[in-house]
Design a protein around this motif. Sequence first.
Motif, PDB file in Angstrom:
ATOM      1  N   VAL A  90      51.760   7.195  31.852  1.00 29.66           N
ATOM      2  CA  VAL A  90      50.727   8.179  31.550  1.00 29.66           C
ATOM      3  C   VAL A  90      50.737   9.306  32.580  1.00 29.66           C
ATOM      4  O   VAL A  90      50.593  10.487  32.229  1.00 29.66           O
ATOM      5  CB  VAL A  90      49.347   7.502  31.494  1.00 29.66           C
ATOM      6  CG1 VAL A  90      48.246   8.553  31.293  1.00 29.66           C
ATOM      7  CG2 VAL A  90      49.303   6.474  30.364  1.00 29.66           C
ATOM      8  N   MET A 137      43.336  11.569  32.943  1.00 25.52           N
ATOM      9  CA  MET A 137      42.136  11.196  32.205  1.00 25.52           C
ATOM     10  C   MET A 137      41.990  11.997  30.916  1.00 25.52           C
ATOM     11  O   MET A 137      41.360  11.551  29.963  1.00 25.52           O
ATOM     12  CB  MET A 137      40.894  11.378  33.081  1.00 25.52           C
ATOM     13  CG  MET A 137      40.801  10.371  34.221  1.00 25.52           C
ATOM     14  SD  MET A 137      40.979   8.648  33.677  1.00 25.52           S
ATOM     15  CE  MET A 137      39.580   8.507  32.578  1.00 25.52           C
ATOM     16  N   TYR A 148      43.622   9.960  28.312  1.00 28.67           N
ATOM     17  CA  TYR A 148      42.822   8.788  27.946  1.00 28.67           C
ATOM     18  C   TYR A 148      41.656   9.156  27.027  1.00 28.67           C
ATOM     19  O   TYR A 148      41.137   8.301  26.309  1.00 28.67           O
ATOM     20  CB  TYR A 148      42.301   8.093  29.198  1.00 28.67           C
ATOM     21  CG  TYR A 148      43.357   7.362  29.980  1.00 28.67           C
ATOM     22  CD1 TYR A 148      44.171   6.418  29.375  1.00 28.67           C
ATOM     23  CD2 TYR A 148      43.552   7.615  31.340  1.00 28.67           C
ATOM     24  CE1 TYR A 148      45.147   5.739  30.087  1.00 28.67           C
ATOM     25  CE2 TYR A 148      44.515   6.947  32.070  1.00 28.67           C
ATOM     26  CZ  TYR A 148      45.317   6.012  31.440  1.00 28.67           C
ATOM     27  OH  TYR A 148      46.281   5.343  32.136  1.00 28.67           O
ATOM     28  N   LYS A 179      43.841   5.580  24.227  1.00 28.11           N
ATOM     29  CA  LYS A 179      43.265   4.659  25.205  1.00 28.11           C
ATOM     30  C   LYS A 179      44.311   3.733  25.814  1.00 28.11           C
ATOM     31  O   LYS A 179      44.488   2.589  25.404  1.00 28.11           O
ATOM     32  CB  LYS A 179      42.162   3.822  24.550  1.00 28.11           C
ATOM     33  CG  LYS A 179      41.075   4.650  23.862  1.00 28.11           C
ATOM     34  CD  LYS A 179      40.349   5.559  24.847  1.00 28.11           C
ATOM     35  CE  LYS A 179      39.231   6.326  24.150  1.00 28.11           C
ATOM     36  NZ  LYS A 179      38.559   7.273  25.075  1.00 28.11           N
ATOM     37  N   GLY A 180      45.067   4.229  26.778  1.00 28.23           N
ATOM     38  CA  GLY A 180      45.959   3.368  27.523  1.00 28.23           C
ATOM     39  C   GLY A 180      47.411   3.462  27.098  1.00 28.23           C
ATOM     40  O   GLY A 180      47.770   4.022  26.060  1.00 28.23           O
TER      41      GLY A 180
END
Length: 223
Positions: free
Chosen positions: A35, A47, A50, A54-55
């Motif tokens: 990421v 962020m 995210y 989500k992940g």
Amino acid sequence: MTKRGQGKPAGLSRERIAAAAVDLVDRQGLESFGVRRLASELGVDPMSIYNHIKGKAALLDAISEAVLAEVSATAAQWPDDWTDIALTMARGYRDMAIRHPRIFPLLATRAQTSAVAFEALERLTTAMRRAGIADQTIADAPLVLFGFLNGYLLATLSTDPGEAGDPAMGATQPAFDPALYPTMAALAPLQAGFGGEAEFERMLETVLVGIAAGATRPQVRQQ
């Protein structure tokens, strides 16, 4: 790449993130993918990613979905006959794998549960039911077809685009000592096209003939 300030909108979307991730893995491979590296490529804070995906596991799923969508886009209009659908699907799947050899292991080793994957299976199985094929044969067909495709393509495609020769070719056939393996040595000339289109088409035909044979074979009753 310079990151945006945290207070500035990143202009991100799930589709943009997935496209950037596909490009990054195509260039650098899965081993170094993460990421933070993707965020650097996009010029955003991690962020921000995210907020949309989500992940890392979900990001890998988004990559898989993005390249699977390329397969669905290969046919302007899908045929009606189930064998033609399977042929079109399989050829598009191989072409996609050749374009994305570093991504393809994701498709072969992770469960594909995206809408685009389910829509492809629904298209195939609906056509098989329309043809009057027994439900058990239909239920088995996706695993038989994609079991062949994933195994064959993993065995024959290179995951290193920098390798010499055809970038789509990976492993090569071994040389058989005729004194030890006379039958395999005699058959070796028939395997000269290992990984090539002609071999793929021949084996795909064998798989589809087998599925078709299952449609007319008496169903084995479970004890």
